[in-house]
Design an enzyme around this catalytic site. Sequence first.
Site, PDB file in Angstrom:
ATOM      1  CG  ASN A   1      -0.247  -0.125   2.518  1.00 25.18           C
ATOM      2  OD1 ASN A   1       0.456  -1.116   2.762  1.00 25.18           O
ATOM      3  ND2 ASN A   1      -0.415   0.852   3.396  1.00 25.18           N
TER       4      ASN A   1
ATOM      5  CG  HIS B   1       1.878  -5.374   1.256  1.00 22.94           C
ATOM      6  ND1 HIS B   1       3.130  -5.107   1.777  1.00 22.94           N
ATOM      7  CD2 HIS B   1       1.037  -4.456   1.809  1.00 22.94           C
ATOM      8  CE1 HIS B   1       3.056  -4.084   2.598  1.00 22.94           C
ATOM      9  NE2 HIS B   1       1.797  -3.660   2.642  1.00 22.94           N
TER      10      HIS B   1
ATOM     11  CG  HIS C   1      -3.267  -3.581   8.608  1.00 21.51           C
ATOM     12  ND1 HIS C   1      -3.829  -2.602   7.804  1.00 21.51           N
ATOM     13  CD2 HIS C   1      -2.079  -3.077   9.033  1.00 21.51           C
ATOM     14  CE1 HIS C   1      -3.010  -1.568   7.738  1.00 21.51           C
ATOM     15  NE2 HIS C   1      -1.951  -1.833   8.480  1.00 21.51           N
TER      16      HIS C   1
ATOM     17  CG  HIS D   1      -0.788  -4.648   5.063  1.00 21.93           C
ATOM     18  ND1 HIS D   1      -0.602  -3.358   4.627  1.00 21.93           N
ATOM     19  CD2 HIS D   1      -2.134  -4.774   5.288  1.00 21.93           C
ATOM     20  CE1 HIS D   1      -1.753  -2.732   4.571  1.00 21.93           C
ATOM     21  NE2 HIS D   1      -2.699  -3.562   4.977  1.00 21.93           N
ATOM     22  CB  VAL D   2       0.386  -6.825  10.216  1.00 20.40           C
ATOM     23  CG1 VAL D   2       0.293  -6.624  11.727  1.00 20.40           C
ATOM     24  CG2 VAL D   2      -0.986  -7.043   9.611  1.00 20.40           C
ATOM     25  CG  HIS D   3       3.985  -1.708  10.371  1.00 17.63           C
ATOM     26  ND1 HIS D   3       3.846  -0.340  10.357  1.00 17.63           N
ATOM     27  CD2 HIS D   3       3.954  -2.096   9.063  1.00 17.63           C
ATOM     28  CE1 HIS D   3       3.737   0.083   9.109  1.00 17.63           C
ATOM     29  NE2 HIS D   3       3.790  -0.963   8.307  1.00 17.63           N
TER      30      HIS D   3
END
Length: 250
Positions: free
Chosen positions: A15, A99, A109, A137-139
């Site tokens: 993203n 991703h 997310h 994507h998810v940190h």
Amino acid sequence: DPLSPPAPAAVIGGNHEFDLGEAWVGIRTRWPMPASKGKDGSGRVTSPMFYSYETGPVHILALCSYMDSSIGSPLYRFVDADLKAVDRTKTPWLVVMMHVPWYTSNSNHRMNEGAMMRASLEPLFIDAKVDLVVTGHVHAYERTFHVGNGGRMDQCDGGIMHITIGDGGNREGLALPWLDPQPDWSALREASYGYGILQIDSATKARWEWWRNDGTNWQPAENVVLERRQCDEEEAEVDVEVKLEVDVVV
């Protein structure tokens, strides 16, 4: 820049590569990936946003999470054709990278973000007996048990291990909180910075290490043995005496 040129890299956009008006221009300019030719069944060059390649005993499929993946779409046709063409006697390991995670228990997310893609493509993954799906994507870091159809699934039924390793670092910080209770398909989850190493030891065994990057403990925070179970008696015997190490940062 001085560190990255000597290291081979395969990337796929997320993203941050389009949501501020970049429209994939930056990543496609700085990180040109191979376009896929004809594997969507059309005979045409398709898109650098989805492609596959082989390295040692591993076939790697890279997919953009933000393209139309519905049944019949160019991405769907490419995935279907690519998975059917994999020769497991030459590349016994089958890994997918993208991703957006399909399985996540992080409140930042949730699973609905990847739900449409999972609905169309997961049956193809299960049928092909994909070994591992690596996402970002998810940190944070999260590893699942073998999963499929929204829950735990035996590996011999096509269950796949999913690893979310979006913990390389970002100005937004780590993703919290986790959903409570932890789902039974979630094996380990932690909001810490880190990176992963996948080492392929043979045709049937590999090792996954997750290294927590806290600057104090120089050993893997998680060390998991991945074993490809010979569920099909007719599956060809493969003898691969190679070791392949891949540093994974998504």
